[in-house]
Write a protein that holds these residues in place. Sequence first.
Motif, mmCIF file in Angstrom:
data_model
loop_
_atom_site.group_PDB
_atom_site.id
_atom_site.type_symbol
_atom_site.label_atom_id
_atom_site.label_comp_id
_atom_site.label_asym_id
_atom_site.label_seq_id
_atom_site.Cartn_x
_atom_site.Cartn_y
_atom_site.Cartn_z
ATOM 1 N N PRO A 14 -45.681 -43.126 -35.212
ATOM 2 C CA PRO A 14 -45.173 -42.192 -36.243
ATOM 3 C C PRO A 14 -46.045 -40.955 -36.427
ATOM 4 O O PRO A 14 -45.521 -39.884 -36.765
ATOM 5 N N TYR A 15 -47.342 -41.067 -36.202
ATOM 6 C CA TYR A 15 -48.205 -39.900 -36.330
ATOM 7 C C TYR A 15 -48.026 -38.927 -35.163
ATOM 8 O O TYR A 15 -48.548 -37.811 -35.211
ATOM 9 N N GLY A 16 -47.310 -39.335 -34.120
ATOM 10 C CA GLY A 16 -46.992 -38.402 -33.043
ATOM 11 C C GLY A 16 -46.013 -37.324 -33.464
ATOM 12 O O GLY A 16 -45.863 -36.314 -32.756
ATOM 13 N N CYS A 17 -45.341 -37.513 -34.587
ATOM 14 C CA CYS A 17 -44.424 -36.503 -35.143
ATOM 15 C C CYS A 17 -45.037 -35.745 -36.304
ATOM 16 O O CYS A 17 -44.342 -34.956 -36.961
ATOM 17 N N SER A 18 -46.305 -35.992 -36.592
ATOM 18 C CA SER A 18 -46.938 -35.368 -37.746
ATOM 19 C C SER A 18 -47.220 -33.889 -37.471
ATOM 20 O O SER A 18 -47.545 -33.489 -36.353
ATOM 21 N N LYS A 19 -47.104 -33.092 -38.521
ATOM 22 C CA LYS A 19 -47.383 -31.653 -38.438
ATOM 23 C C LYS A 19 -48.668 -31.278 -39.171
ATOM 24 O O LYS A 19 -48.949 -30.091 -39.338
ATOM 25 N N HIS A 20 -49.432 -32.263 -39.610
ATOM 26 C CA HIS A 20 -50.668 -31.988 -40.322
ATOM 27 C C HIS A 20 -51.695 -31.357 -39.375
ATOM 28 O O HIS A 20 -51.711 -31.619 -38.164
ATOM 29 N N LEU A 21 -52.555 -30.536 -39.957
ATOM 30 C CA LEU A 21 -53.672 -29.914 -39.236
ATOM 31 C C LEU A 21 -53.200 -29.169 -37.995
ATOM 32 O O LEU A 21 -53.818 -29.219 -36.930
ATOM 33 N N ASN A 22 -52.060 -28.491 -38.122
ATOM 34 C CA ASN A 22 -51.510 -27.657 -37.044
ATOM 35 C C ASN A 22 -51.262 -28.434 -35.753
ATOM 36 O O ASN A 22 -51.470 -27.920 -34.650
ATOM 37 N N GLY A 23 -50.807 -29.660 -35.890
ATOM 38 C CA GLY A 23 -50.458 -30.445 -34.718
ATOM 39 C C GLY A 23 -51.611 -31.166 -34.056
ATOM 40 O O GLY A 23 -51.419 -31.790 -32.996
ATOM 41 N N ARG A 24 -52.803 -31.116 -34.621
ATOM 42 C CA ARG A 24 -53.948 -31.806 -34.005
ATOM 43 C C ARG A 24 -53.754 -33.310 -34.025
ATOM 44 O O ARG A 24 -54.132 -34.017 -33.075
ATOM 45 N N ALA A 46 -40.993 -48.316 -29.534
ATOM 46 C CA ALA A 46 -41.416 -47.644 -30.771
ATOM 47 C C ALA A 46 -40.890 -46.212 -30.818
ATOM 48 O O ALA A 46 -40.443 -45.735 -31.871
ATOM 49 N N ILE A 47 -40.913 -45.509 -29.684
ATOM 50 C CA ILE A 47 -40.371 -44.148 -29.644
ATOM 51 C C ILE A 47 -38.859 -44.168 -29.846
ATOM 52 O O ILE A 47 -38.295 -43.281 -30.510
ATOM 53 N N ALA A 48 -38.184 -45.171 -29.290
ATOM 54 C CA ALA A 48 -36.733 -45.287 -29.490
ATOM 55 C C ALA A 48 -36.394 -45.469 -30.964
ATOM 56 O O ALA A 48 -35.412 -44.900 -31.465
ATOM 57 N N GLN A 49 -37.194 -46.238 -31.670
ATOM 58 C CA GLN A 49 -36.973 -46.402 -33.108
ATOM 59 C C GLN A 49 -37.195 -45.091 -33.853
ATOM 60 O O GLN A 49 -36.476 -44.781 -34.812
ATOM 61 N N MET A 50 -38.179 -44.305 -33.409
ATOM 62 C CA MET A 50 -38.419 -43.018 -34.044
ATOM 63 C C MET A 50 -37.255 -42.058 -33.811
ATOM 64 O O MET A 50 -36.846 -41.320 -34.708
ATOM 65 N N VAL A 51 -36.695 -42.053 -32.601
ATOM 66 C CA VAL A 51 -35.536 -41.190 -32.315
ATOM 67 C C VAL A 51 -34.336 -41.610 -33.149
ATOM 68 O O VAL A 51 -33.598 -40.771 -33.680
ATOM 69 N N LYS A 52 -34.133 -42.904 -33.273
ATOM 70 C CA LYS A 52 -33.016 -43.402 -34.076
ATOM 71 C C LYS A 52 -33.196 -43.082 -35.552
ATOM 72 O O LYS A 52 -32.228 -42.827 -36.274
ATOM 73 N N LYS A 96 -35.407 -40.566 -36.982
ATOM 74 C CA LYS A 96 -35.596 -39.159 -37.325
ATOM 75 C C LYS A 96 -34.612 -38.221 -36.648
ATOM 76 O O LYS A 96 -34.407 -37.104 -37.106
ATOM 77 N N GLY A 97 -34.039 -38.624 -35.530
ATOM 78 C CA GLY A 97 -33.082 -37.756 -34.865
ATOM 79 C C GLY A 97 -33.738 -36.517 -34.291
ATOM 80 O O GLY A 97 -34.704 -36.570 -33.536
ATOM 81 N N THR A 98 -33.222 -35.348 -34.679
ATOM 82 C CA THR A 98 -33.732 -34.088 -34.144
ATOM 83 C C THR A 98 -35.076 -33.695 -34.744
ATOM 84 O O THR A 98 -35.687 -32.723 -34.288
#
Length: 685
Positions: free
Chosen positions: A267-277, A305-311, A313-315
């Motif tokens: 889930p932190y792979g989609c985080s936008k904190h700290l300008n994507g760091r 786990a990535i498949a669950q994230m796509v399902k 969060k979608g776009t």
Amino acid sequence: MTSDSDSDSEIFKSGNLGYSFLRNNLSDIRGKSVKEESHLEECYEAKRVKKSEGEVEVHQMLPIKTKHGLQERSRVVQRKEIIIEPEAADEAASKEPLPQSISEIYSLRQSLIIKAKQEIAKLSCNVIEDPYNNIPALKRLRTFCTTEDAKAGQTIRKIAIISLAAVFNDILPSYHVKPSTDLDSLSKEVKAQHSYETDLLRNYQLYLEILLANLNTSFQTKKKNVKEEKEELRRALGLTSLRAMADLLSKHYDFNLRSNLIVTLVPYGCSKHLNGRISRIVIDALKEVLKDDEKGEASVEIVRAIAQMVKKKGTQINPELLHVLSHVRLAEIGEASRGDVTHGEKQLDTSKLSKKQRKHRKEQAKVRKQLLEANASENKSKQSKLQANALESIFVIYFRILKEHRHSILLPIALEGLSKFAHLINVNFFGDLFECLKGVIHEEDLSLDDSLHCISTVFTIVTGQGSVLEVDVSDFYSLLYQNILLISSATTLKTFHLLKQTLRNASKRKIPLAGQMAMIKRLCTVAETLHPVQAIHLLAEARTIMRDNPKTSVMLEHDSEYGRAYLPSTKDPILAHANGAVLWELSSIARQSISNETLKTAKHICNYDPSKIKRSEVEHFSRLQHQKDEEGETFVILNSDFPASCSVSSYQSNSAVNMFMKQHNNYPNGTNLNFRKDFNLAKWQ
């Protein structure tokens, strides 16, 4: 009455009687009586309570009357301890002077940090040197990870987290620790090893819980009335914890608690904190795991786990996280029949064996399985099954994007992934995939790379497992024919490689001769407008098509009466009547090219004769070197004498280029011929 009063006065005047009490102070008498009463109470209390030498007290109770007389009673109670408050204890302790200046505060803080560093370093070295005997030191190291010292606690916690992560990277084994239920049957050495592994796993789990708690409190929604400085400190601690978890996952994905790390980090792979760091740290760790995972277990968990994230969060998912799927190792799929250790053995009919023989075979199979586990060698069939599960989850992600999120930024990633894994797609998915891709290629805002990925996917399928299927690919071939006109001097080397791969996949399919001739004509026409370094790629592909289909060499002959007139503006290459066209572009390139290698290539194609193979032509094209770019793909670079140090601006004064530009100012379709403005020579060296 008078006589009585006179007698009384005489008595007082005589002073024979003692009446000193009238002269004394009544308060003194009362004080003595109070003291006597308190003394009596203390004596009674002393008699009633008898203190023992232990931690209990014996209280005397009132006696009771029985038929035998008075009976004394007593009861035992706990002695009350005097609790001293911490504040009072601190006040009672030695009162040291508090620092008054900033320099004193800084000096005190530095002394605390240095002292903590020394102790952390000492404990870490002890654990690394002898982890079996110094495993309790991990508990002391964990206390530094949760210190609440207001002066230097934040810095000490980060140092302890980094140090403990390095310790675990050194002492964690590269296998999964399994719990043992029957410890009585184990030897003394095995019990000691099991005890050590259990303690290590427990400390590792507690350490991960500390890191997870830091993450939950660091990147949550910002609270009101909280200073920005505290927020920065909290985020810094969370970033350190995230890096420690990512490092442990990338280096010890075969150890326990791998699933917990993956579920936490993805889930932190989609985080936008700290300008994507944060997302970059997670994505790099996942890529490293997917590249090194040979067994496939960690890869399957990451893909799911990535498949669950796509399902979920979608776009809204990060495209870079979706691009991680292209690093999955899927080379072993379909090789179970060749790689299985026991597959090649001859299967015996167990029904003809005796009971003793069947028992012996079972024992041998059990021993063989234990030997495989001891050698850390995986069964190829199991590995292929895991990778097949990963591939199925990947295609589910891509199909979901093609159907539900076609107009999102995730489409290029899905098309690129399908193009890469097209040779592994199951035949059952071909029908739905063709329908989806046909809908995609008719999108108006489709980029050149996305269009080439669609075409490459289709031709890879129809030339591989789908070669037996009767599928009409004329629409995709026509789209490829049209996309060549979009090649310009600003096109990247990656796109050129993708075009080359697509053309080679298309050449494996049976395409009508008219379509192949139109493709050669289009490649030579566009090559004339490009920089020589780019043009040589298109000329090489045109020569490949001509070599595979010798009948196309009629385009090298000048015969105006042969066939119909060539229609360059037609979208369908079969209807362009390229069999009546002549490759005059090769002559123009051979006369006016500013690169010797491009000039020689054009001359060799002009002099091509299918019945004769010239040695000079073979030597020329043998100098092509196949190298690999950043993505691991091959592309062609020629050993030319074209000066690498010259700048693009140096071509502005070239008379041949100026004459060439004047002759082709009215090129059809409004193609930009001025390659000097948007061509980046540095990217092509």
